[in-house]
Design a protein around this motif. Structure first.
Motif, PDB file in Angstrom:
ATOM      1  N   GLY A 221       0.814  -1.216   0.000  1.00 31.55           N
ATOM      2  CA  GLY A 221       0.000   0.000   0.000  1.00 31.55           C
ATOM      3  C   GLY A 221       0.841   1.257   0.000  1.00 31.55           C
ATOM      4  O   GLY A 221       0.533   2.226  -0.711  1.00 31.55           O
ATOM      5  N   ILE A 222       1.902   1.256   0.791  1.00 30.07           N
ATOM      6  CA  ILE A 222       2.800   2.422   0.838  1.00 30.07           C
ATOM      7  C   ILE A 222       3.428   2.664  -0.528  1.00 30.07           C
ATOM      8  O   ILE A 222       3.494   3.808  -1.008  1.00 30.07           O
ATOM      9  CB  ILE A 222       3.882   2.206   1.917  1.00 30.07           C
ATOM     10  N   ARG A 223       3.858   1.587  -1.173  1.00 30.08           N
ATOM     11  CA  ARG A 223       4.487   1.751  -2.492  1.00 30.08           C
ATOM     12  C   ARG A 223       3.455   2.117  -3.556  1.00 30.08           C
ATOM     13  O   ARG A 223       3.798   2.779  -4.554  1.00 30.08           O
ATOM     14  CB  ARG A 223       5.223   0.467  -2.906  1.00 30.08           C
ATOM     15  N   ALA A 224       2.199   1.689  -3.379  1.00 29.11           N
ATOM     16  CA  ALA A 224       1.147   2.112  -4.310  1.00 29.11           C
ATOM     17  C   ALA A 224       0.940   3.619  -4.224  1.00 29.11           C
ATOM     18  O   ALA A 224       0.716   4.285  -5.249  1.00 29.11           O
ATOM     19  CB  ALA A 224      -0.158   1.373  -4.013  1.00 29.11           C
ATOM     20  N   ILE A 225       1.023   4.162  -3.008  1.00 24.67           N
ATOM     21  CA  ILE A 225       0.966   5.621  -2.850  1.00 24.67           C
ATOM     22  C   ILE A 225       2.168   6.260  -3.542  1.00 24.67           C
ATOM     23  O   ILE A 225       2.036   7.308  -4.207  1.00 24.67           O
ATOM     24  CB  ILE A 225       0.933   6.011  -1.358  1.00 24.67           C
ATOM     25  N   ASP A 226       3.330   5.649  -3.385  1.00 24.45           N
ATOM     26  CA  ASP A 226       4.516   6.159  -4.092  1.00 24.45           C
ATOM     27  C   ASP A 226       4.251   6.244  -5.588  1.00 24.45           C
ATOM     28  O   ASP A 226       4.635   7.226  -6.245  1.00 24.45           O
ATOM     29  CB  ASP A 226       5.724   5.232  -3.845  1.00 24.45           C
ATOM     30  N   TYR A 227       3.621   5.199  -6.119  1.00 23.85           N
ATOM     31  CA  TYR A 227       3.343   5.219  -7.559  1.00 23.85           C
ATOM     32  C   TYR A 227       2.363   6.335  -7.905  1.00 23.85           C
ATOM     33  O   TYR A 227       2.560   7.071  -8.889  1.00 23.85           O
ATOM     34  CB  TYR A 227       2.785   3.876  -8.039  1.00 23.85           C
ATOM     35  N   LEU A 228       1.310   6.488  -7.128  1.00 25.70           N
ATOM     36  CA  LEU A 228       0.347   7.555  -7.400  1.00 25.70           C
ATOM     37  C   LEU A 228       1.027   8.920  -7.470  1.00 25.70           C
ATOM     38  O   LEU A 228       0.681   9.766  -8.304  1.00 25.70           O
ATOM     39  CB  LEU A 228      -0.741   7.574  -6.327  1.00 25.70           C
TER      40      LEU A 228
END
Length: 677
Positions: A221-228
């Protein structure tokens, strides 16, 4: 006659004696006092959990001022980060767009990125057409369905959000969607079961290493935010997260650890830890933190971690998660939001429904994000055209494991276990390592020495040459009981005794007639969690996870039960207390090993078909042990392993043998001889 324990044991697989059909070895059902055998384990664990939760409640009652709540927030933040462990360093996402779908008012980009090197996350980025400037973005995490966000119920919310102008990134959790950890290409399904098994099966390996699998969910989830935040369409100051059921779990967990998430709307998950234990009990692997309650925090503290940021609790009155519990959580954290001057950031919506989304709740979610992500507009929950599952497939085969060579939770945890094993090997070089590991095993397993010995005779059945007597042995503090059978050969005199522990229960364990005919007393207990005390939990591993979050284990509790049985035997006038040995089968082997380590009264143990080491379990993608986790000690690999316990037993002069029931060729080299009688 000089005979061997294992030679007798092997004969039982060939002998199935026929006895009177009216024999009934059920003990607890006709005792009003003990008739709730299927709930004894959970009630015993709950009582200990309530003590810890009472201590937390007392601490929470003292919080009055802004500083009090800020201090509590810092405290729980520190504790949670300690029990989750350090996240890995951020590495390149290596994100790729594998396809694009265009619709009239939005498009979908199929995304795959690496949250860790080689650990691929699949998802779909829903982007409104005709964007002007940067827009708020929602990370959507889904519940326990094989389809993940491609499920119609979840697509409905995602598409509603994107049609309202939000950028929505929906990702597949570990073990779901295109990220099955145990995908079987021949069947097209998981080889271990549905999503809960996909989470708990590798989750047990993670627990052995002293971690929770939820660490991977959170980090994804943290890395998905990074991608966003790499996307030009996204406003980094207006990030939200939502999801239902298991997605509600992830919404709570991820937003607790990522400050960049401004608004969180978990649906159908939040309740108080106390009400959770009183109802469904602990759920699957990623929903439980290592030594959770034992560390002084509870589920509701995850919400305190993100105060005073906007939070919407989305609930239903007939949810599987107690509505009373969520109301109590709301009342508690309201005090914190008030003390922090941010009461307007906390809201709760409930509808009269089961474990499901409703129009009322969906519109509350849209309204919440409209308000707190500063994006006004309509909040109507509209009917939308859904995608076929195949349309949203990100990978070429529909599964990461067959499309891209990469890592899995198993392979990443295997690397961690290798590091821990190397550290243990260094520890084993010290002169006092055995004594040190014995203390570690006692502490980590949660073993407690039995105190008062109390038992009840419940009747006997006479057989040819011996009788089988039924007993109720009181457990710790009279909180549960141990039903047991004792086969006593006819005739007077002192006799050696053998304890037989079988995962199928005392009736199976007592099937050692050849030994009984040779004059041995055989006693077989239903250890807590076995036989008549097998849990009725709606989720199989739940009670074992309940033990783990208390800093205990089924292994430690059952080892204590075995020592209790040893004390019972020593109290019998016809038992040779200097000649007590034991046999354990399959997943009960670790419990017997721990018992024989902590109590020197057991002179010899035979271990049949059980795990050779915890380390070896982490090195196998597939291991043949039940999800109940009656065999594991969370965190063991940080301090000791099963072979260390064997060494402790043999160092003191005890005897340990192992055998596989399918390999009788090894038996002659593994005999444990019983003394002449």
């Amino acid at each position: 006659m000089n005979r061997t324990l294992l030679s007798y044991f092997f004969l039982i697989w060939l002998l199935t004696p026929l006895y009177a059909q009216d024999e009934d070895f059920t003990i607890l059902d006709h005792w009003v006092e003990y008739s709730n055998g299927e709930n004894m384990l959970q009630l015993y664990l709950n009582k200990q959990a309530y003590t810890l939760l009472d201590e937390r409640d007392q601490k929470m009652a003292t919080l009055k001022t802004r500083q009090d709540w800020e201090t509590r927030k810092q405290e729980v933040n520190r504790i949670y980060r300690d029990i989750v462990g350090a996240f890995p360093g951020k590495t390149p996402l290596n994100a790729k767009v594998t396809g694009v779908i265009k619709r009239e008012d939005f498009k979908v980009e199929k995304i795959i990125f690496e949250s860790m090197p080689g650990f691929h996350v699949t998802g779909s980025l829903f982007i409104p057409n005709k964007l002007k400037g940067k827009h708020p973005a929602i990370l959507y995490v889904s519940g326990h369905t094989e389809l993940a966000y491609k499920s119609p119920n979840y697509q409905h919310v995602v598409i509603n959000l994107v049609k309202k102008g939000f950028v929505v990134f929906a990702i597949d959790p570990v073990g779901q969607g295109e990220r099955f950890q145990y995908f079987d290409p021949e069947t097209g399904k998981s080889a271990v079961g549905g999503p809960t098994s996909e989470h708990s099966y590798p989750g047990l390996q993670c627990f052995l290493a002293g971690e929770s699998i939820n660490r991977y969910f959170i980090w994804d989830g943290i890395r998905a935010i990074d991608y966003l935040l790499t996307r030009k369409e996204v406003d980094s100051n207006r990030i939200g997260i939502t999801g239902r059921s298991g997605g509600g779990t992830q919404s709570v967990f991820i937003s607790a650890f990522d400050e960049r998430i401004k608004a969180s709307a978990p649906e159908n998950y939040v309740t108080s830890h106390r009400r959770l234990l009183q109802t469904r009990g602990p759920q699957d692997g990623e929903q439980n933190y290592y030594h959770w309650l034992a560390s002084g925090v509870a589920l509701e503290d995850l919400l305190i971690m993100r105060m005073p940021k906007p939070l919407l609790l989305v609930t239903t009155t007939r949810d599987i998660f107690s509505i009373q519990g969520v109301r109590e959580v709301y009342e508690e954290i309201s005090k914190g939001y008030q003390a922090l001057g941010s009461q307007e950031n906390l809201a709760m919506v409930e509808d009269d429904a089961g474990h499901s989304s409703t129009k009322k709740n969906n519109e509350a979610i849209y309204s919440f994000f409209r308000k707190h992500l500063d994006f006004p507009g309509d909040i109507q929950d509209e009917e939308v055209t859904l995608f076929e599952v195949s349309e949203l497939m990100v990978t070429s085969s529909g599964q990461v494991s067959t499309s891209i060579e990469g890592e899995s939770v198993y392979s990443l945890n295997k690397e961690l276990a290798n590091e821990l094993n190397s550290q243990l090997n260094e520890k084993r070089k010290s002169d006092n390592y055995l004594e040190s590991m014995k203390k570690d095993a006692m502490q980590l397993s949660g073993f407690e020495s039995p105190t008062d010995l109390e038992y009840i005779l419940d009747g006997c059945h006479q057989r040819d040459g011996y009788r089988v007597c039924m007993y109720i042995l009181k457990g710790p503090d009279d909180e549960y009981v141990i039903p047991l059978l004792m086969a006593i050969p006819d005739g007077d005199g002192i006799k050696p005794a053998i304890i037989s522990v079988h995962p199928e229960g005392k009736e199976k364990g007592i099937e050692l007639e050849e030994l009984i005919n040779e004059g041995y007393i055989v006693i077989s207990p239903d250890l807590i969690g076995i036989g008549e005390t097998k849990p009725a939990a709606n989720f199989g591993p739940g009670p074992a996870f309940g033990a783990m979050i208390l800093g205990k284990s089924m292994v430690g509790m059952q080892a204590s039960d075995i020592v209790n049985v040893v004390n019972f035997l020593k109290d019998q006038p016809n038992v040779d207390s200097e000649n007590i040995q034991a046999i354990a089968f399959n997943e009960q082997v670790p419990a017997l090993l721990h018992a024989a380590t902590f109590d020197t009264s057991l002179k010899g143990v035979a271990l049949i078909d059980g795990p050779e080491s915890y380390y070896s379990i982490t090195q196998k993608r597939f291991y043949d042990l039940p999800l109940f986790f009656s065999w594991g000690v969370a965190g063991a690999l940080k301090s000791y392993d099963l072979p260390d316990l064997e060494n402790i037993i043999t160092e003191r002069g005890g005897r340990v043998i192992r055998s596989n029931t399918d390999d009788d060729s090894r038996l002659p080299d593994m005999f444990v001889e019983l003394p002449e009688r």
